[in-house]
Design a protein around this motif. Structure first.
Motif, PDB file in Angstrom:
ATOM      1  N   PHE A  54      47.835  37.196  77.190  1.00 16.26           N
ATOM      2  CA  PHE A  54      49.057  37.110  76.397  1.00 16.26           C
ATOM      3  C   PHE A  54      48.668  36.829  74.945  1.00 16.26           C
ATOM      4  N   ARG A  55      49.221  37.603  74.031  1.00 13.82           N
ATOM      5  CA  ARG A  55      49.010  37.318  72.600  1.00 13.82           C
ATOM      6  C   ARG A  55      50.296  37.622  71.852  1.00 13.82           C
ATOM      7  N   SER A  56      50.544  36.871  70.803  1.00  7.19           N
ATOM      8  CA  SER A  56      51.781  37.023  70.031  1.00  7.19           C
ATOM      9  C   SER A  56      51.522  37.869  68.787  1.00  7.19           C
ATOM     10  N   TYR A  57      52.474  38.728  68.436  1.00  2.77           N
ATOM     11  CA  TYR A  57      52.378  39.525  67.207  1.00  2.77           C
ATOM     12  C   TYR A  57      53.736  39.537  66.502  1.00  2.77           C
ATOM     13  N   SER A  58      53.690  39.209  65.217  1.00  2.00           N
ATOM     14  CA  SER A  58      54.921  39.097  64.428  1.00  2.00           C
ATOM     15  C   SER A  58      55.455  40.480  64.089  1.00  2.00           C
ATOM     16  N   VAL A  81      42.222  40.925  72.824  1.00  2.00           N
ATOM     17  CA  VAL A  81      43.458  41.720  72.826  1.00  2.00           C
ATOM     18  C   VAL A  81      43.607  42.563  71.563  1.00  2.00           C
ATOM     19  N   SER A  82      43.300  41.997  70.392  1.00  2.00           N
ATOM     20  CA  SER A  82      43.477  42.784  69.159  1.00  2.00           C
ATOM     21  C   SER A  82      42.609  44.040  69.220  1.00  2.00           C
ATOM     22  N   ASN A  83      41.388  43.923  69.684  1.00  2.00           N
ATOM     23  CA  ASN A  83      40.514  45.102  69.773  1.00  2.00           C
ATOM     24  C   ASN A  83      41.030  46.087  70.806  1.00  2.00           C
TER      25      ASN A  83
HETATM   26  C1  FAD Z   1      53.196  33.135  66.554  1.00  2.00           C
HETATM   27  C2  FAD Z   1      52.002  34.031  66.344  1.00  2.00           C
HETATM   28  C3  FAD Z   1      52.166  35.220  65.650  1.00  2.00           C
HETATM   29  C4  FAD Z   1      51.055  36.055  65.434  1.00  2.00           C
HETATM   30  N1  FAD Z   1      51.232  37.214  64.738  1.00  2.00           N
HETATM   31  C5  FAD Z   1      50.175  38.027  64.513  1.00  2.00           C
HETATM   32  C6  FAD Z   1      50.333  39.253  63.780  1.00  2.00           C
HETATM   33  O1  FAD Z   1      51.423  39.602  63.330  1.00  2.00           O
HETATM   34  N2  FAD Z   1      49.243  40.031  63.589  1.00  2.00           N
HETATM   35  C7  FAD Z   1      48.007  39.680  64.070  1.00  2.00           C
HETATM   36  O2  FAD Z   1      47.055  40.453  63.876  1.00  2.00           O
HETATM   37  N3  FAD Z   1      47.820  38.527  64.765  1.00  2.00           N
HETATM   38  C8  FAD Z   1      48.883  37.705  65.008  1.00  2.00           C
HETATM   39  N4  FAD Z   1      48.714  36.554  65.739  1.00  2.00           N
HETATM   40  C9  FAD Z   1      47.377  36.262  66.310  1.00  2.00           C
HETATM   41  C10 FAD Z   1      47.247  36.960  67.669  1.00  2.00           C
HETATM   42  O3  FAD Z   1      48.192  36.418  68.586  1.00  2.00           O
HETATM   43  C11 FAD Z   1      45.871  36.770  68.308  1.00  2.00           C
HETATM   44  O4  FAD Z   1      45.563  35.401  68.320  1.00  2.00           O
HETATM   45  C12 FAD Z   1      44.791  37.551  67.601  1.00  2.00           C
HETATM   46  O5  FAD Z   1      45.084  38.941  67.641  1.00  2.00           O
HETATM   47  C13 FAD Z   1      43.418  37.302  68.280  1.00  2.00           C
HETATM   48  O6  FAD Z   1      43.536  37.640  69.621  1.00  2.00           O
HETATM   49  P1  FAD Z   1      42.336  38.333  70.404  1.00  2.00           P
HETATM   50  O7  FAD Z   1      42.703  38.424  71.824  1.00  2.00           O
HETATM   51  O8  FAD Z   1      41.930  39.595  69.729  1.00  2.00           O
HETATM   52  O9  FAD Z   1      41.175  37.306  70.162  1.00  2.00           O
HETATM   53  P2  FAD Z   1      40.653  36.198  71.210  1.00  2.00           P
HETATM   54  O10 FAD Z   1      40.041  36.861  72.379  1.00  2.00           O
HETATM   55  O11 FAD Z   1      41.748  35.254  71.451  1.00  2.00           O
HETATM   56  O12 FAD Z   1      39.509  35.558  70.346  1.00  2.00           O
HETATM   57  C14 FAD Z   1      39.785  34.868  69.131  1.00  2.00           C
HETATM   58  C15 FAD Z   1      38.471  34.439  68.499  1.00  2.00           C
HETATM   59  O13 FAD Z   1      37.769  33.610  69.397  1.00  2.00           O
HETATM   60  C16 FAD Z   1      36.480  34.146  69.633  1.00  2.00           C
HETATM   61  N5  FAD Z   1      36.182  33.944  71.065  1.00  2.00           N
HETATM   62  C17 FAD Z   1      36.857  34.454  72.104  1.00  2.00           C
HETATM   63  N6  FAD Z   1      36.306  34.043  73.254  1.00  2.00           N
HETATM   64  C18 FAD Z   1      35.258  33.257  72.903  1.00  2.00           C
HETATM   65  C19 FAD Z   1      34.271  32.512  73.622  1.00  2.00           C
HETATM   66  N7  FAD Z   1      34.276  32.503  74.969  1.00  2.00           N
HETATM   67  N8  FAD Z   1      33.359  31.806  72.949  1.00  2.00           N
HETATM   68  C20 FAD Z   1      33.357  31.794  71.586  1.00  2.00           C
HETATM   69  N9  FAD Z   1      34.259  32.472  70.847  1.00  2.00           N
HETATM   70  C21 FAD Z   1      35.172  33.187  71.503  1.00  2.00           C
HETATM   71  C22 FAD Z   1      36.560  35.617  69.299  1.00  2.00           C
HETATM   72  O14 FAD Z   1      35.321  36.132  68.904  1.00  2.00           O
HETATM   73  C23 FAD Z   1      37.543  35.595  68.184  1.00  2.00           C
HETATM   74  O15 FAD Z   1      36.899  35.316  66.957  1.00  2.00           O
HETATM   75  C24 FAD Z   1      49.782  35.703  65.951  1.00  2.00           C
HETATM   76  C25 FAD Z   1      49.641  34.510  66.674  1.00  2.00           C
HETATM   77  C26 FAD Z   1      50.731  33.688  66.861  1.00  2.00           C
HETATM   78  C27 FAD Z   1      50.560  32.408  67.648  1.00  2.00           C
END
Ligand code: FAD
Ligand code: FES
Length: 336
Positions: A54-58, A81-83
């Motif tokens: 689960f991830r949030s996006y504005s 998730v972003s990737n």
């Molecule tokens: C209310 C809200 C609104 C948002 N709006 C936006 C938006 O509009 N646009 C936007 O782009 N994002 C937004 N986000 C952020 C989005 O939800 C994600 O957090 C973001 O995309 C990163 O998610 P991910 O799954 O790609 O990264 P994740 O997998 O969650 O990883 C995040 C970081 O942690 C590191 N990491 C992951 N696992 C490990 C591990 N085991 N050990 C060490 N490091 C680790 C990764 O390398 C990375 O740098 C918002 C977040 C919130 C809470």
């Protein structure tokens, strides 16, 4: 009246490349247009390598100006998730999203709006800017920080707004590659005579902390946190070894299963649900994203932190289970 389900399917109708690292996904929800407020977000439920995440996006769109619903995602190095979204999601694909959530919204005032964005934090700031310019007479002044010119999202959208509202919109760009990280002095110089305005902040935690501490007051500050948040002053939640309190029960309903466990002092409802052997949805565990939202059907709970639910949602009985500590000995919570 039946509550609408938290998640619904939406089709991606278009994908707009914004920068090498960011894309806007234009979404058409299957249950009809979403009612939302500028500055709100949806939480996406996606399956990546067999894991439900689960991830949030504005929203980068605003209901006042856009007929389409748009969210903009920036690639986070190593992020799951972003990737996945940027590399896999195209026109015609379907996603699951929550209804719009969040309190990072405009209030009814004529005061100037000052926005401070770092990186992808510009997404809800664009939404708020469009809404404020279209629906109010407020001045809007933005301080947008980016790593370098290539990573600055929405440059064309802001140029267009600047052409249409030359007297009410100011956009000041800060590039780390040119001026180093933004400083307290730069923030104060930007604020100038508008300290009493409304200040909207969204960006990486270090950026948010710097801007928050630089703001001279007395204006109201609205902060939207995408990642880590500062620690709470309260005691951490109960460790697993904490004994159960006498008599109380936490009952959780999730995906048709109903489980009860003895209540433990200081334990959140999310922790109790996990202890009951359930796998409830969660993401930030910091009160930001509302992925863990559920309805209290009996009993009461206090939220340690709430950056996501509106007053109406709280009045309707919704809680953030990651932040909710029961106030009553018995509590029943329904994730459906
Ligand atoms: C209310 C809200 C609104 C948002 N709006 C936006 C938006 O509009 N646009 C936007 O782009 N994002 C937004 N986000 C952020 C989005 O939800 C994600 O957090 C973001 O995309 C990163 O998610 P991910 O799954 O790609 O990264 P994740 O997998 O969650 O990883 C995040 C970081 O942690 C590191 N990491 C992951 N696992 C490990 C591990 N085991 N050990 C060490 N490091 C680790 C990764 O390398 C990375 O740098 C918002 C977040 C919130 C809470
Ligand atoms: S998991 Fe994000 S608010 Fe609870």
């Amino acid at each position: 009246m039946a509550r609408p389900p938290l998640f619904q399917r939406a089709t991606v109708t278009r994908v707009v490349p914004e920068t090498p690292d960011a894309r806007t996904f234009v979404l058409e929800p299957h249950d009809g247009p979403l009612r939302y407020r500028a500055g709100q977000f949806c939480t996406f439920r996606v399956t990546v390598n067999g894991d439900e995440l689960f991830r949030s996006y504005s929203m980068s769109s605003a209901p006042e100006t856009d007929g389409e619903l748009m969210t903009t995602v920036k690639r986070v190095p190593g992020g799951a998730v972003s990737n996945w979204l940027l590399d896999n999601l195209g026109a015609g694909d379907e996603v699951e999203i929550t209804r719009p959530i969040g309190r990072f919204c405009l209030r009814d005032t004529d005061l100037p709006l000052l926005g401070y964005s770092g990186g992808s934090g510009i997404t809800p700031i664009l939404s708020l800017t469009k809404a404020a310019l279209a629906a109010t007479g407020r001045r809007v002044r933005l301080l947008c920080a980016d790593r370098d010119a290539d990573s600055a999202i929405f440059a064309a959208a802001f140029d267009d707004l600047l052409r249409r509202y030359p007297d009410r919109l100011e956009v000041r760009r800060h590039l780390d590659s040119v001026g180093g990280l933004i400083t307290t002095a730069a923030v104060r110089a930007f604020v100038g005579d508008d300290a009493a305005g409304d200040h909207y902040l969204c960006g990486p935690e270090a950026f948010m902390a710097l801007v928050e501490s630089a703001l001279p007051g007395p204006g109201q500050v609205f902060s939207e946190r995408f990642g880590d948040v500062p620690p709470l002053p309260e005691e951490p939640s109960a460790p697993a070894s904490t004994p159960a309190t006498s008599g109380g029960t936490v009952t959780v309903i999730l995906k048709g299963r109903k489980k009860s466990v003895p209540r433990r002092d200081g334990e959140t409802v999310l922790e109790s649900a996990r202890r009951a052997g359930l796998s409830p949805p969660f993401s930030c565990e910091q009160g930001n994203c509302a992925t863990c939202m559920a309805l209290v059907t009996s009993g009461r709970a206090t939220l340690r932190r709430n950056e996501a639910l509106t007053e109406e949602e709280l009045e309707d009985g919704y809680i953030l289970t990651c932040q909710a500590v029961p106030d009553t000995p018995d509590i029943t919570v329904d994730y459906e």
